[in-house]
Write a protein that holds these residues in place. Structure first.
Motif, PDB file in Angstrom:
ATOM      1  N   GLU A  89      -3.916 -14.659  10.575  1.00  0.00           N
ATOM      2  CA  GLU A  89      -3.212 -14.215   9.369  1.00  0.00           C
ATOM      3  C   GLU A  89      -2.602 -15.413   8.645  1.00  0.00           C
ATOM      4  N   LYS A  90      -1.966 -16.290   9.420  1.00  0.00           N
ATOM      5  CA  LYS A  90      -1.246 -17.427   8.842  1.00  0.00           C
ATOM      6  C   LYS A  90      -2.188 -18.449   8.211  1.00  0.00           C
ATOM      7  N   PHE A  91      -3.301 -18.716   8.875  1.00  0.00           N
ATOM      8  CA  PHE A  91      -4.151 -19.829   8.437  1.00  0.00           C
ATOM      9  C   PHE A  91      -5.420 -19.416   7.695  1.00  0.00           C
ATOM     10  N   ILE A  92      -5.751 -18.126   7.691  1.00  0.00           N
ATOM     11  CA  ILE A  92      -6.953 -17.691   6.970  1.00  0.00           C
ATOM     12  C   ILE A  92      -6.632 -16.586   5.963  1.00  0.00           C
ATOM     13  N   SER A  93      -6.125 -15.459   6.451  1.00  0.00           N
ATOM     14  CA  SER A  93      -5.967 -14.290   5.569  1.00  0.00           C
ATOM     15  C   SER A  93      -4.899 -14.494   4.505  1.00  0.00           C
ATOM     16  N   THR A  94      -3.750 -15.053   4.894  1.00  0.00           N
ATOM     17  CA  THR A  94      -2.682 -15.252   3.900  1.00  0.00           C
ATOM     18  C   THR A  94      -3.077 -16.284   2.834  1.00  0.00           C
ATOM     19  N   PRO A  95      -3.625 -17.440   3.206  1.00  0.00           N
ATOM     20  CA  PRO A  95      -4.101 -18.358   2.157  1.00  0.00           C
ATOM     21  C   PRO A  95      -5.148 -17.706   1.246  1.00  0.00           C
ATOM     22  N   ALA A  96      -6.025 -16.881   1.831  1.00  0.00           N
ATOM     23  CA  ALA A  96      -7.035 -16.193   1.014  1.00  0.00           C
ATOM     24  C   ALA A  96      -6.370 -15.224   0.042  1.00  0.00           C
ATOM     25  N   THR A  97      -5.352 -14.521   0.521  1.00  0.00           N
ATOM     26  CA  THR A  97      -4.623 -13.571  -0.330  1.00  0.00           C
ATOM     27  C   THR A  97      -3.974 -14.297  -1.502  1.00  0.00           C
ATOM     28  N   VAL A  98      -3.275 -15.379  -1.197  1.00  0.00           N
ATOM     29  CA  VAL A  98      -2.603 -16.151  -2.251  1.00  0.00           C
ATOM     30  C   VAL A  98      -3.626 -16.716  -3.239  1.00  0.00           C
ATOM     31  N   ALA A  99      -4.715 -17.292  -2.714  1.00  0.00           N
ATOM     32  CA  ALA A  99      -5.725 -17.904  -3.591  1.00  0.00           C
ATOM     33  C   ALA A  99      -6.371 -16.859  -4.496  1.00  0.00           C
ATOM     34  N   GLN A 100      -6.663 -15.703  -3.921  1.00  0.00           N
ATOM     35  CA  GLN A 100      -7.329 -14.677  -4.729  1.00  0.00           C
ATOM     36  C   GLN A 100      -6.420 -14.148  -5.837  1.00  0.00           C
ATOM     37  N   ARG A 101      -5.158 -13.923  -5.508  1.00  0.00           N
ATOM     38  CA  ARG A 101      -4.236 -13.432  -6.534  1.00  0.00           C
ATOM     39  C   ARG A 101      -3.919 -14.517  -7.571  1.00  0.00           C
ATOM     40  N   THR A 102      -3.976 -15.765  -7.150  1.00  0.00           N
ATOM     41  CA  THR A 102      -3.785 -16.865  -8.105  1.00  0.00           C
ATOM     42  C   THR A 102      -4.938 -16.911  -9.102  1.00  0.00           C
ATOM     43  N   LEU A 103      -6.157 -16.727  -8.614  1.00  0.00           N
ATOM     44  CA  LEU A 103      -7.304 -16.686  -9.512  1.00  0.00           C
ATOM     45  C   LEU A 103      -7.146 -15.577 -10.542  1.00  0.00           C
ATOM     46  N   GLU A 104      -6.633 -14.435 -10.098  1.00  0.00           N
ATOM     47  CA  GLU A 104      -6.421 -13.319 -11.031  1.00  0.00           C
ATOM     48  C   GLU A 104      -5.343 -13.672 -12.055  1.00  0.00           C
ATOM     49  N   GLN A 105      -4.349 -14.456 -11.620  1.00  0.00           N
ATOM     50  CA  GLN A 105      -3.304 -14.898 -12.538  1.00  0.00           C
ATOM     51  C   GLN A 105      -3.874 -15.854 -13.595  1.00  0.00           C
ATOM     52  N   PHE A 106      -4.724 -16.777 -13.151  1.00  0.00           N
ATOM     53  CA  PHE A 106      -5.328 -17.738 -14.074  1.00  0.00           C
ATOM     54  C   PHE A 106      -6.338 -17.068 -15.010  1.00  0.00           C
ATOM     55  N   VAL A 107      -7.103 -16.126 -14.456  1.00  0.00           N
ATOM     56  CA  VAL A 107      -8.182 -15.478 -15.226  1.00  0.00           C
ATOM     57  C   VAL A 107      -8.085 -13.965 -15.039  1.00  0.00           C
ATOM     58  N   PRO A 108      -7.209 -13.308 -15.753  1.00  0.00           N
ATOM     59  CA  PRO A 108      -7.070 -11.852 -15.598  1.00  0.00           C
ATOM     60  C   PRO A 108      -8.405 -11.137 -15.827  1.00  0.00           C
TER      61      PRO A 108
END
Length: 498
Positions: free
Chosen positions: A460-479
């Motif tokens: 969770e700490k090293f794979i899933s959570t970074p993936a969650t943050v990265a994916q939501r960041t992409l949505e923030q940059f490109v709605p």
């Protein structure tokens, strides 16, 4: 006496494909095999095939454990407890089970499917190997099958396009196999990983390549179809690919189902051309891959099985314990990453820009790092917001919060991450970058001594959570970019994971 006579091999995902091919090779060489998987039907068929291959007088036996999903903690525990209670010693564990996972851009990969893929490939390999120690003794071998798209080599790049959770979990499996070799030396158990290259299989021809080709079509849209319309149609259309051609009736039914006011006849014609293009592109992907191999031949499943049995040889295994053995023969020539000019050093100017830190700190060194980086941003005119995980120790939460605008949030929750990124944009302006700090590896003795909950906390700490943050960041940059990748054109933003 046959080479593996009186030995026992347990192969995960052994009802079909490579797993069954490995089981056949072991049986032909005198070994008893334990086959397992989720579906009883294929396992029974596999068992019948294996029984016919048992050499006379070898004493080899076939044991089935059906309904065993390698990601299911209870099912794996029960299987190895049963073997232990029957006083069975397993000589070889072959970690082979796997799934394709979502074949789509990272931004569009459902997080539940992302985590499920990690659960089968990585956690399944870890927990199966740990539980197997109950029934293994000195001289035992754990062979982990990975993929050729996980290795970094000089002058090569190997991203497995549209397969982010698959590639992430497979790369981690390689590192796990290396770590286990160190941790199990006192038990005399060997751990090796191997990365087969492209292998002849129904899954790659009927599933992976067509899905990848359909994702290429989705990314840009097709004719007058938007990416969303391609997405809605592609799974049904792929079902229309048959051995002897295309199911035209199935295409027409798909067009009727998705017409939504459009002319059904014209949509049927468009879908037909789309499917023809998908087939053409899938063939091109296969052809391009084969041309990166010296003899332009994919491996057969039998050749992979032969490789695995060679790795189980006592003398060979001792030599290569802890290694990741590439069996792919694929070469991807790209431009060198090595520059011949030293990049200039200049003072950055973050004036008017916002940088968000998502922080999952483990110890004070992690908090100090965030403090230094965030201070550097502010010193150079930028604005900072820190979103700190609930699992970060209280004193570290306070250290960061006392110096920067910060909130303690559930960064494992994609909705929470999205909400706080929106809040940051509203309050401090357009976000230039999101920097996720995973924190250090928590103190532990050995990975192979972790309980299941502790292991899952690590993934969770090293794979899933970074993936969650990265994916939501992409949505923030490109709605809306996950559903319509065309929106990414000319978009800007930076994601860093430390």
């Amino acid at each position: 006496m046959l080479k593996f006579q009186d030995k026992i091999a347990l192969i995960t995902g052994s009802g079909t494909g490579i797993g069954l091919a490995i089981a056949k090779k072991f049986v032909e060489n005198g070994a008893s095999v334990i086959i397992l998987g989720r579906r009883e039907g294929p396992l029974k068929d596999a068992s019948a095939q294996l029984e016919q291959r048992i050499p006379q007088g070898s004493g080899a036996k076939i044991t089935i454990f059906s309904g065993v999903d390698v990601a299911d903690e209870t099912a794996i525990n029960n299987m190895f407890d049963s073997l232990k209670n029957d006083n069975i010693t397993v000589d070889y564990i072959i970690n082979n089970a796997g799934v394709s996972g979502p074949v789509t851009c990272f931004a569009n990969a459902p997080l539940d499917e992302f985590k499920s893929t990690i659960g089968i490939h990585l956690t399944g390999t870890f927990w199966g190997s740990v539980q197997a120690l109950k029934v293994m003794k000195e001289g035992g071998k754990i062979i982990t099958i990975s993929t050729f798209f996980t290795e970094e080599r000089p002058l090569e790049q190997r991203p497995y396009r549209f397969r982010s959770p698959y590639t992430a979990s497979q790369g981690a499996k390689n590192r796990l196999a290396e770590a286990m070799s160190w941790e199990l030396t006192d038990k005399g158990i060997i751990s090796i990983a191997t990365n087969p290259g492209p292998v002849h299989s129904d899954r790659i021809y009927k599933t992976v390549y067509p899905k990848a080709a359909s994702e290429f079509m989705r990314v840009s849209g097709f004719e007058d179809l938007t990416p969303i319309e391609v997405e809605e149609a592609k799974d049904d259309l792929l079902e229309c690919i048959q051995a002897d051609g295309i199911d035209t009736e199935g295409i027409a039914k798909t067009a009727e189902k998705l017409a939504n006011g459009k002319d059904v006849t014209k949509l049927t014609e468009t879908f037909t051309r789309l499917l023809e293009q998908i087939q053409k592109l899938a063939g091109k992907i296969q052809n391009n891959t084969s041309h990166m191999i010296a003899n332009q031949e994919f491996l057969s499943q039998s050749q992979v099985a032969e490789s695995v049995l060679n790795l189980c040889d006592d003398e060979i295994a001792k030599i290569i314990n802890g290694k990741v053995i590439p069996g792919d023969r694929v070469f991807y020539p790209v431009k060198s990453y090595i520059g011949n000019v030293t990049p200039g050093v200049h003072q950055p100017d973050f004036g008017g820009k916002a940088i968000v830190f998502t922080v999952d700190a483990t110890d004070k060194a992690d908090a100090d790092r965030v403090e230094f980086l965030a201070g550097h941003v502010e010193k150079n005119g930028g604005k900072v917001a820190c979103f700190i995980s609930e699992s970060t120790p209280k004193e570290l939460q306070e250290q960061i919060s006392s110096k920067f605008h910060a909130h303690v949030v559930d960064i494992k929750n994609p909705d929470e991450v999205e909400k706080w990124l929106n809040t940051a944009k509203t309050n401090i302006g357009d976000i230039l970058a999101v920097i996720h700090v995973t924190g250090k590896l928590p103190e532990m003795s050995k990975l192979t001594e972790l309980d299941r909950a502790s292991w899952e906390a690590l993934t969770e700490k090293f794979i899933s959570t970074p993936a969650t943050v990265a994916q939501r960041t992409l949505e923030q940059f490109v709605p809306g970019g996950s559903k319509d990748p065309r929106l990414f054109k000319d978009a800007k933003g930076k994601i860093m994971i430390i």
